[in-house]
Scaffold this active site. Structure first.
Site, PDB file in Angstrom:
ATOM      1  N   HIS A  15       0.859  -1.198   0.000  1.00 55.99           N
ATOM      2  CA  HIS A  15       0.000   0.000   0.000  1.00 55.99           C
ATOM      3  C   HIS A  15       0.890   1.242   0.000  1.00 55.99           C
ATOM      4  CE1 HIS A  15      -3.999   1.938   1.462  1.00 55.99           C
ATOM      5  NE2 HIS A  15      -3.170   2.914   1.114  1.00 55.99           N
ATOM      6  N   HIS A  67       0.216  17.276  -7.039  1.00 56.48           N
ATOM      7  CA  HIS A  67      -0.155  16.966  -8.420  1.00 56.48           C
ATOM      8  C   HIS A  67       0.158  18.132  -9.361  1.00 56.48           C
ATOM      9  CE1 HIS A  67      -3.030  13.716  -6.721  1.00 56.48           C
ATOM     10  NE2 HIS A  67      -1.882  13.188  -7.079  1.00 56.48           N
ATOM     11  N   THR A  99      -1.165   4.154  -8.280  1.00 55.33           N
ATOM     12  CA  THR A  99      -1.254   5.560  -8.683  1.00 55.33           C
ATOM     13  C   THR A  99      -2.519   5.807  -9.482  1.00 55.33           C
ATOM     14  OG1 THR A  99       0.006   7.429  -9.553  1.00 55.33           O
ATOM     15  CG2 THR A  99       0.068   5.409 -10.867  1.00 55.33           C
ATOM     16  N   PRO A 101      -4.296   7.282 -12.572  1.00 52.46           N
ATOM     17  CA  PRO A 101      -4.028   7.814 -13.914  1.00 52.46           C
ATOM     18  C   PRO A 101      -4.697   9.181 -14.077  1.00 52.46           C
ATOM     19  CG  PRO A 101      -4.758   5.529 -14.019  1.00 52.46           C
ATOM     20  CD  PRO A 101      -4.993   5.996 -12.611  1.00 52.46           C
ATOM     21  N   LYS A 102      -3.915  10.151 -14.592  1.00 53.57           N
ATOM     22  CA  LYS A 102      -4.435  11.523 -14.658  1.00 53.57           C
ATOM     23  C   LYS A 102      -4.402  12.042 -16.079  1.00 53.57           C
ATOM     24  CE  LYS A 102      -2.562  12.138 -10.113  1.00 53.57           C
ATOM     25  NZ  LYS A 102      -1.970  10.783 -10.052  1.00 53.57           N
ATOM     26  N   ASP A 168      -9.895   7.655  -8.131  1.00 56.16           N
ATOM     27  CA  ASP A 168     -10.037   8.708  -7.125  1.00 56.16           C
ATOM     28  C   ASP A 168     -11.530   8.907  -6.846  1.00 56.16           C
ATOM     29  OD1 ASP A 168     -10.339  11.281  -5.881  1.00 56.16           O
ATOM     30  OD2 ASP A 168      -8.374  11.866  -6.635  1.00 56.16           O
ATOM     31  N   GLU A 228     -11.775   4.599   6.502  1.00 53.98           N
ATOM     32  CA  GLU A 228     -10.778   5.591   6.952  1.00 53.98           C
ATOM     33  C   GLU A 228     -11.492   6.662   7.782  1.00 53.98           C
ATOM     34  OE1 GLU A 228      -8.449   7.003   3.637  1.00 53.98           O
ATOM     35  OE2 GLU A 228      -6.718   7.437   4.897  1.00 53.98           O
ATOM     36  N   ASP A 303       1.716   3.668   3.116  1.00 49.87           N
ATOM     37  CA  ASP A 303       0.695   4.584   2.593  1.00 49.87           C
ATOM     38  C   ASP A 303       1.357   5.688   1.764  1.00 49.87           C
ATOM     39  OD1 ASP A 303      -1.837   5.421   2.117  1.00 49.87           O
ATOM     40  OD2 ASP A 303      -2.226   6.262   4.098  1.00 49.87           O
ATOM     41  N   ASP A 304       1.963   6.659   2.452  1.00 51.04           N
ATOM     42  CA  ASP A 304       2.564   7.819   1.785  1.00 51.04           C
ATOM     43  C   ASP A 304       3.869   8.147   2.507  1.00 51.04           C
ATOM     44  OD1 ASP A 304       0.264   8.607  -0.043  1.00 51.04           O
ATOM     45  OD2 ASP A 304      -0.749   8.647   1.884  1.00 51.04           O
TER      46      ASP A 304
HETATM   47  C1  6MZ Z   1      -7.088   7.891   0.689  1.00 45.51           C
HETATM   48  C2  6MZ Z   1      -5.141   8.449  -0.388  1.00 45.51           C
HETATM   49  C3  6MZ Z   1      -4.449   8.492   0.845  1.00 45.51           C
HETATM   50  O1  6MZ Z   1      -2.468   8.348  -6.996  1.00 45.51           O
HETATM   51  O2  6MZ Z   1      -1.498  10.618  -7.370  1.00 45.51           O
HETATM   52  N1  6MZ Z   1      -4.267   8.767  -1.346  1.00 45.51           N
HETATM   53  N2  6MZ Z   1      -6.455   8.150  -0.452  1.00 45.51           N
HETATM   54  N3  6MZ Z   1      -6.508   7.922   1.897  1.00 45.51           N
HETATM   55  C4  6MZ Z   1      -5.189   8.231   2.039  1.00 45.51           C
HETATM   56  N4  6MZ Z   1      -4.670   8.279   3.295  1.00 45.51           N
HETATM   57  C5  6MZ Z   1      -3.814   9.272   3.789  1.00 45.51           C
HETATM   58  N5  6MZ Z   1      -3.163   8.791   0.588  1.00 45.51           N
HETATM   59  C6  6MZ Z   1      -3.070   8.932  -0.762  1.00 45.51           C
HETATM   60  O3  6MZ Z   1      -1.107   9.403  -5.199  1.00 45.51           O
HETATM   61  C7  6MZ Z   1      -1.809  10.351  -4.423  1.00 45.51           C
HETATM   62  C8  6MZ Z   1      -3.263  10.005  -4.330  1.00 45.51           C
HETATM   63  O4  6MZ Z   1      -3.436   8.797  -3.559  1.00 45.51           O
HETATM   64  C9  6MZ Z   1      -4.624   8.858  -2.790  1.00 45.51           C
HETATM   65  C10 6MZ Z   1      -5.267  10.206  -3.084  1.00 45.51           C
HETATM   66  O5  6MZ Z   1      -6.230  10.034  -4.102  1.00 45.51           O
HETATM   67  C11 6MZ Z   1      -4.103  11.037  -3.582  1.00 45.51           C
HETATM   68  O6  6MZ Z   1      -4.488  12.095  -4.436  1.00 45.51           O
HETATM   69  P1  6MZ Z   1      -1.286   9.239  -6.788  1.00 45.51           P
HETATM   70  O7  6MZ Z   1      -0.003   8.638  -7.220  1.00 45.51           O
END
Ligand code: 6MZ
Length: 363
Positions: A15, A67, A99, A101-102, A168, A228, A303-304
């Protein structure tokens, strides 16, 4: 000492959002470039990027900003390469990157060309050997051939990388379907599934259901951001859909836990993210403990890693110290993650072998 050990331990990441995993240094460099062109005010952006405590809604504002900074093909390719190199450097041996797609008309970007830029980033990794797909279509001969490993470099280290395309929650039903169709078109290029993510207070489950049903029918694996925020109706509907995995599961009530456990759906756990966004009050009360004790399938994930300044090794260290788990228990937890990856049985077999060898060597 422990951090070193968790960094050297083989790990499975299931994730990780591409645009959430960018190095701060890259983000600042790109923002500075846009600042110089007058497209953004660098000092404003710098403050936002460097801020460390963010609520969930602030996180989504940050993604909008990221973005703006990252959306052109070259940048998408670069950040993909760096994200893979960073995970591989801390011994992530299987990475399922996701990711969204945009489309960006002013950059000549379609959803397809965005994903192609991501794939180009994966192929351009050269600090480590990358296994991207069981089957790759050779565009020159238009024949399909099986390749074990795509070797981009000389290094002996190897990482398996697979891609999930995210829908998204701001998107329409049509846009969601477009993403699923794209995943199907590119599925032999390393795309193995679909994720539903985005701001959980935006959008409705029923909008995405037709596209997700279609994905499932076509054999794509699906994971959902689920619970969430507090939304029991949506959680129940999502569990009824029977996704292969869900992410987070923070705001579950007793009934939802019962259903989840009966169904045995694996949970992607992101400790630092949940605590930073206050989806969970503290690590001590995190549902990791209950899921672990009841032997429910769970996978520790970042996550991030960029947005929350973490690494997968740091997540393992945090879980080990917060829940009193030893190195061997954490190694076993990582190994069990192999059962929940979306890649083929061949990859599962190879990963299990790798873990077994390392375990025999005493790691
Ligand atoms: C929900 C999340 C997220 O797709 O542009 N994203 N969605 N909950 C979270 N928890 C913190 N963290 C990230 O990566 C960024 C996108 O991932 C999703 C959101 O849609 C965010 O814009 P990509 O690569």
């Amino acid at each position: 000492m422990d951090m070193e050990w968790y960094a050297s331990m083989p790990k499975i990441e299931l994730h990780a959002h591409l645009n959430g995993s960018i190095r701060d240094s890259t983000l600042l460099e790109l923002a500075r470039g846009l600042g110089e062109k007058g497209d953004i005010v660098f000092s404003d952006v710098e403050q936002v990027i460097m801020k460390n405590d963010r609520s969930l809604s602030e996180v989504f504002k940050l993604f909008d900003l990221i973005h703006i900074i990252t959306t052109d093909h070259e940048t998408v390719t670069r950040i993909t390469r760096e994200v893979i190199e960073d995970f591989a450097a801390e011994n992530v041996v299987y990475l399922e990157l996701r990711t969204t797609p945009k489309r960006n008309d002013c950059k000549g970007m379609s959803k397809r060309s965005y994903v192609e830029a991501v794939l180009e980033g994966i192929r351009s990794v050269n600090s480590v050997e990358v296994d991207l797909s069981d089957e790759v279509v050779n565009p020159d001969t238009a024949t399909s051939h099986v390749v074990g490993d795509i070797s981009n470099g000389e290094a002996s280290k190897k990482v398996y990388v697979r891609l999930l395309l995210s829908i998204d929650r701001r998107e329409t039903a049509e846009a969601a379907m477009e993403t699923v169709k794209l995943a199907l078109e590119l599925r032999n290029m390393g795309i193995v599934g679909i994720d539903l993510s985005g701001n959980p207070v935006v959008g409705e489950w029923k909008t995405f259901l037709p596209a997700l049903e279609f994905a499932k029918k076509q054999g794509l694996s699906v994971t959902l951001h689920c619970g969430e925020v507090y939304n029991p109706d949506e959680i129940r509907a999502m569990l009824d859909f029977l996704p292969k995995r869900i992410g987070h599961a923070c705001c579950f009530g007793e009934d939802e836990w019962k259903t989840l456990k009966t169904l045995g759906i694996a949970v992607e756990i992101c400790l630092t993210s949940n605590i930073r966004t206050e989806s969970v009050a503290s690590v001590e009360v995190h549902h990791f403990a209950d899921l672990y004790e009841t032997n429910h399938p769970l996978i520790l994930c970042t996550d991030d890693s960029g947005v929350f300044s973490t690494t997968l090794s740091a997540e393992y260290l945090l879980a080990s110290s917060a829940f009193g788990l030893g190195r061997m228990e954490m190694f076993e937890l990582s190994r069990k993650g192999i059962d929940y990856i979306f890649a083929s049985d061949r990859v599962k077999r190879e990963l299990k072998l790798k873990f077994d060898i390392l375990s025999h060597l005493g790691l």
